[in-house]
Enzyme design. Structure first.
Site, PDB file in Angstrom:
ATOM      1  N   GLU A  90      63.235 -15.820  28.028  1.00  0.00           N
ATOM      2  CA  GLU A  90      62.235 -15.409  29.012  1.00  0.00           C
ATOM      3  C   GLU A  90      61.747 -13.981  28.802  1.00  0.00           C
ATOM      4  O   GLU A  90      60.646 -13.640  29.234  1.00  0.00           O
ATOM      5  CB  GLU A  90      62.803 -15.571  30.425  1.00  0.00           C
ATOM      6  CG  GLU A  90      63.644 -14.388  30.947  1.00  0.00           C
ATOM      7  CD  GLU A  90      64.913 -14.127  30.142  1.00  0.00           C
ATOM      8  OE1 GLU A  90      65.370 -15.042  29.430  1.00  0.00           O
ATOM      9  OE2 GLU A  90      65.437 -12.996  30.200  1.00  0.00           O
ATOM     10  N   LYS A 103      61.665  -4.381  29.587  1.00  0.00           N
ATOM     11  CA  LYS A 103      61.984  -5.700  30.159  1.00  0.00           C
ATOM     12  C   LYS A 103      62.716  -5.517  31.483  1.00  0.00           C
ATOM     13  O   LYS A 103      63.784  -4.902  31.531  1.00  0.00           O
ATOM     14  CB  LYS A 103      62.849  -6.494  29.174  1.00  0.00           C
ATOM     15  CG  LYS A 103      63.393  -7.810  29.735  1.00  0.00           C
ATOM     16  CD  LYS A 103      64.223  -8.589  28.689  1.00  0.00           C
ATOM     17  CE  LYS A 103      64.875  -9.824  29.308  1.00  0.00           C
ATOM     18  NZ  LYS A 103      65.759 -10.548  28.354  1.00  0.00           N
ATOM     19  N   ASP A 126      65.441 -19.869  28.671  1.00  0.00           N
ATOM     20  CA  ASP A 126      66.310 -18.691  28.567  1.00  0.00           C
ATOM     21  C   ASP A 126      65.738 -17.628  27.620  1.00  0.00           C
ATOM     22  O   ASP A 126      66.241 -16.516  27.559  1.00  0.00           O
ATOM     23  CB  ASP A 126      67.711 -19.129  28.109  1.00  0.00           C
ATOM     24  CG  ASP A 126      68.759 -18.066  28.375  1.00  0.00           C
ATOM     25  OD1 ASP A 126      68.453 -17.104  29.111  1.00  0.00           O
ATOM     26  OD2 ASP A 126      69.886 -18.204  27.846  1.00  0.00           O
ATOM     27  N   LYS A 128      72.334 -20.770  31.644  1.00  0.00           N
ATOM     28  CA  LYS A 128      73.412 -20.172  30.853  1.00  0.00           C
ATOM     29  C   LYS A 128      74.760 -20.698  31.336  1.00  0.00           C
ATOM     30  O   LYS A 128      74.889 -21.077  32.495  1.00  0.00           O
ATOM     31  CB  LYS A 128      73.392 -18.647  31.052  1.00  0.00           C
ATOM     32  CG  LYS A 128      72.274 -17.927  30.324  1.00  0.00           C
ATOM     33  CD  LYS A 128      72.369 -16.428  30.548  1.00  0.00           C
ATOM     34  CE  LYS A 128      71.252 -15.679  29.840  1.00  0.00           C
ATOM     35  NZ  LYS A 128      71.296 -15.790  28.373  1.00  0.00           N
ATOM     36  N   ARG A 180      60.749 -12.330  26.144  1.00  0.00           N
ATOM     37  CA  ARG A 180      59.524 -12.268  25.344  1.00  0.00           C
ATOM     38  C   ARG A 180      58.324 -12.781  26.129  1.00  0.00           C
ATOM     39  O   ARG A 180      57.199 -12.363  25.898  1.00  0.00           O
ATOM     40  CB  ARG A 180      59.729 -13.043  24.028  1.00  0.00           C
ATOM     41  CG  ARG A 180      59.996 -14.497  24.211  1.00  0.00           C
ATOM     42  CD  ARG A 180      60.638 -15.144  22.980  1.00  0.00           C
ATOM     43  NE  ARG A 180      62.073 -14.851  22.878  1.00  0.00           N
ATOM     44  CZ  ARG A 180      62.855 -15.311  21.904  1.00  0.00           C
ATOM     45  NH1 ARG A 180      62.352 -16.079  20.938  1.00  0.00           N
ATOM     46  NH2 ARG A 180      64.125 -14.992  21.867  1.00  0.00           N
ATOM     47  N   ASP A 230      70.051  -7.306  32.637  1.00  0.00           N
ATOM     48  CA  ASP A 230      68.895  -7.718  31.841  1.00  0.00           C
ATOM     49  C   ASP A 230      67.625  -6.920  32.192  1.00  0.00           C
ATOM     50  O   ASP A 230      66.560  -7.189  31.642  1.00  0.00           O
ATOM     51  CB  ASP A 230      68.663  -9.228  32.018  1.00  0.00           C
ATOM     52  CG  ASP A 230      68.102  -9.888  30.771  1.00  0.00           C
ATOM     53  OD1 ASP A 230      68.198  -9.276  29.690  1.00  0.00           O
ATOM     54  OD2 ASP A 230      67.569 -11.009  30.874  1.00  0.00           O
ATOM     55  N   ASP A 273      69.133 -12.811  34.950  1.00  0.00           N
ATOM     56  CA  ASP A 273      68.764 -13.869  34.006  1.00  0.00           C
ATOM     57  C   ASP A 273      69.790 -14.991  34.051  1.00  0.00           C
ATOM     58  O   ASP A 273      70.850 -14.892  33.425  1.00  0.00           O
ATOM     59  CB  ASP A 273      68.666 -13.275  32.590  1.00  0.00           C
ATOM     60  CG  ASP A 273      68.273 -14.325  31.549  1.00  0.00           C
ATOM     61  OD1 ASP A 273      67.855 -15.432  31.951  1.00  0.00           O
ATOM     62  OD2 ASP A 273      68.373 -14.023  30.340  1.00  0.00           O
TER      63      ASP A 273
HETATM   64  N1  BES Z   1      68.938 -11.589  28.225  1.00  0.00           N
HETATM   65  C1  BES Z   1      69.220 -12.505  27.182  1.00  0.00           C
HETATM   66  C2  BES Z   1      69.755 -11.823  25.931  1.00  0.00           C
HETATM   67  C3  BES Z   1      71.216 -11.455  25.968  1.00  0.00           C
HETATM   68  C4  BES Z   1      72.180 -12.435  25.901  1.00  0.00           C
HETATM   69  C5  BES Z   1      71.599 -10.150  25.955  1.00  0.00           C
HETATM   70  C6  BES Z   1      73.510 -12.094  25.891  1.00  0.00           C
HETATM   71  C7  BES Z   1      72.926  -9.803  25.926  1.00  0.00           C
HETATM   72  C8  BES Z   1      73.888 -10.781  25.892  1.00  0.00           C
HETATM   73  C9  BES Z   1      67.951 -13.250  26.786  1.00  0.00           C
HETATM   74  O1  BES Z   1      67.061 -13.495  27.806  1.00  0.00           O
HETATM   75  C10 BES Z   1      68.374 -14.560  26.234  1.00  0.00           C
HETATM   76  O2  BES Z   1      68.897 -15.334  26.983  1.00  0.00           O
HETATM   77  N2  BES Z   1      68.142 -14.791  24.942  1.00  0.00           N
HETATM   78  C11 BES Z   1      68.527 -15.998  24.308  1.00  0.00           C
HETATM   79  C12 BES Z   1      67.423 -16.399  23.400  1.00  0.00           C
HETATM   80  C13 BES Z   1      67.588 -17.786  22.827  1.00  0.00           C
HETATM   81  C14 BES Z   1      67.452 -18.826  23.938  1.00  0.00           C
HETATM   82  C15 BES Z   1      66.546 -18.001  21.767  1.00  0.00           C
HETATM   83  C16 BES Z   1      69.808 -15.717  23.526  1.00  0.00           C
HETATM   84  O3  BES Z   1      69.956 -14.630  22.966  1.00  0.00           O
HETATM   85  O4  BES Z   1      70.678 -16.583  23.538  1.00  0.00           O
HETATM   86 ZN    ZN Z   2      67.090 -12.210  29.376  1.00  0.00          ZN
HETATM   87 MN    MN Z   3      67.476 -15.297  28.832  1.00  0.00          MN
END
Ligand code: BES
Ligand code: ZN
Ligand code: MN
Length: 492
Positions: free
Chosen positions: A347, A263, A345, A275, A349, A286, A268
């Site tokens: 993104e 990835k 968010d 966020k 996947r 990220d 992000d």
């Molecule tokens: N890059 C983030 C995952 C992340 C968040 C890694 C905080 C480390 C710390 C990812 O893109 C994301 O935002 N995931 C969301 C998914 C949700 C919207 C289903 C998450 O984990 O909140």
């Molecule tokens: Zn992310």
């Molecule tokens: Mn995200």
């Protein structure tokens, strides 16, 4: 840092600092020899009680002659010690060494016996620790960091029979550290420097340096390939997306390759599903999945095993803008499956699914994707193990074993079909999010829908790729685990 072996008698080995293990209150053979040649200074200090018995305690003694200093290190009880005890004591010794003025050092720590481990493992462990402790990221500071980096070279003292095993281990540790450092540098660089184009340039540089084939697809080509999901994430950013393919061809031309998919979200923001502000800066990390792919390519190219390895990196930013994807938008992925983007968010996947479809063309032996995918994985596993998701029991035990071997562990999580239900959409083939519960698992379930035609595993490294707080910075994980996996496959 330079690594080498020394087979001369310890008391005659010229060095800025000799590192001597002390087991059960007695110095190892090297210490006894140096003590005899230096008028009993070591034995006297130990007899006075200057070296604490607690494992990892150190005592620096200045000498005159060919050995300028001796660093005594307690390794606990006499008799064979555990891997962890050896590693902890070696880290503590190498850290103390950094605060001395020694410009080079010779370590006799290998004289300590470690349960089930030989000279090669002990040398590799020390070299990896020394490189880890010497790592600095100060390229963005106007003046370099004044903190000590330690000696420029470390020799491993040993008997002649161990020289070749140790040299092999040192070469491996050097290549692995080069790869890990690259991954850390890329992770630590800010989002305004480490852009998708920067990742592509890094891949091209690696290609030149090691003779790897590198291909970078531009937006137009992604459009022709119908990567509608990846492009939906990229469209909110002013920076063009890059799709990077880098190949190491060390195996037979016909041998099926291992494919690593990383990835590469260089920042992000969450997109329109923005966020919150606190800690958003950490979303520069990220792209650590992408960084681990490039780091592993570098490590493997430096070692040169007989194996075919392909790294694939979908790289873009996730930004809010007038062109950004809206929650509720429906896109068609390269696989033809449609996706309702309920949360912009989620993104990671969305870019990975198109990359996972793209790699079908390689007829891979195995595909591993590596992603800072979910905060839920951090909640589930904390910061010690990466999350491991796969339908294959054999691949699961293979990866878990490689993680233990490399000291870069992962822990298997479920991806049973029951969890797929969360991805139901009223408007498209699937939504891109499940509920809050089991968020790391539904993310993996989403990816599984694009990986039906090959053996696949997903590593969620959201908890392991970087540290927060005072020690904020990229860890370089899971370059160790991935390199171990590729080497094990090459040897089998
Ligand atoms: N890059 C983030 C995952 C992340 C968040 C890694 C905080 C480390 C710390 C990812 O893109 C994301 O935002 N995931 C969301 C998914 C949700 C919207 C289903 C998450 O984990 O909140
Ligand atoms: Zn992310
Ligand atoms: Mn995200």
């Amino acid at each position: 840092m330079q690594f080498s072996t020394k087979t001369t008698a310890p008391e005659k080995t010229r060095t800025g600092c000799a590192i001597i293990p002390v087991l059960g209150g007695k110095p190892a053979a090297s210490g006894t020899a140096i003590d005899a040649a230096s008028g009993g200074a070591l034995a006297a200090a130990i007899a006075r009680g200057d070296l604490a018995a607690k494992a990892g305690s150190t005592l620096l003694i200045g000498l005159s002659g060919v050995i300028e200093r001796v660093l005594l290190v307690s390794l606990g009880d006499s008799g064979p010690i555990t891997e962890k005890a050896f590693t902890d004591a070696a880290r503590s010794a190498l850290r103390s060494l950094q605060t001395t003025g020694a410009r080079d050092a010779v370590s006799w720590l290998g004289e300590a016996e470690v349960i089930d481990r030989g000279a090669g493992w002990k040398a590799r462990t020390q070299a990896l620790l020394a490189r880890d402790l010497a790592y600095r990221f100060d390229t963005m500071k106007s003046k370099p960091d004044p903190a000590p980096r330690g000696p420029g070279s470390l020799a491993i003292g040993c008997g002649r029979t161990d020289v070749s095993a140790i040299n092999t281990a040192l070469k491996l540790a050097t290549a692995l550290s080069d790869g890990t450092d690259l991954a850390r540098d890329l992770g630590n660089l800010p989002g305004n420097v480490c852009t998708p184009a920067y990742l592509a340039d890094t891949a091209r540089k690696l290609g030149k340096q090691f003779g790897l084939k590198v291909e970078v697809l531009e937006r137009k080509q992604m459009e022709s390939l119908k990567m509608g999901s990846l492009l939906a994430v990229a469209q909110g950013s002013d920076l063009p997306p890059k799709f990077i393919v880098i190949r190491y061809e060390g195996g037979a031309a016909k041998a099926a390759p291992i494919v690593l998919v990383g990835k590469g979200i260089t920042f992000d923001t969450g997109g329109i599903s923005l966020k919150p502000a606190p800690e958003m800066d950490e979303m520069k990390f990220d792209m650590c999945g992408a960084a681990s792919v490039l780091g592993t390519m570098r490590a493997i190219a430096g070692i040169g095993p007989r194996v075919n390895l392909i790294g694939v990196i979908p790289a873009c930013e996730n930004m809010p803008s007038g062109r950004a994807t809206r929650p509720g938008d429906v896109v068609t992925s390269m696989s033809g499956q449609t996706i309702e983007i309920l949360n912009t968010d989620a993104e990671g996947r969305l870019i990975l699914c198109d990359a996972l479809t793209y790699v079908e063309r390689f007829k891979p032996a195995a595909v591993i994707d590596i992603a800072t995918l979910t905060g839920a994985c951090v909640v589930a596993l904390g910061n010690h193990h990466s999350g491991l998701f796969t339908r294959s029991d054999t691949l699961a035990s293979e990866l878990a074993g490689c993680g233990r071997e490399a000291g870069d562990t992962c822990w298997r999580m479920p991806i049973d079909d029951e969890y797929q239900e969360g991805l139901k959409s009223n408007f498209a083939d699937m939504g891109n999010v499940g509920g809050r519960a089991g968020g790391a698992i539904t993310a993996a379930c989403f990816l599984s829908r694009f990986t039906k035609s090959y053996e696949w595993a997903h590593l969620d490294i959201a908890g392991t790729a970087w540290k927060s707080g005072a020690q904020k910075g990229a860890s370089g994980r899971p370059v160790g685990l991935l390199t171990q996996f590729v080497l094990a496959r090459a040897a089998s």
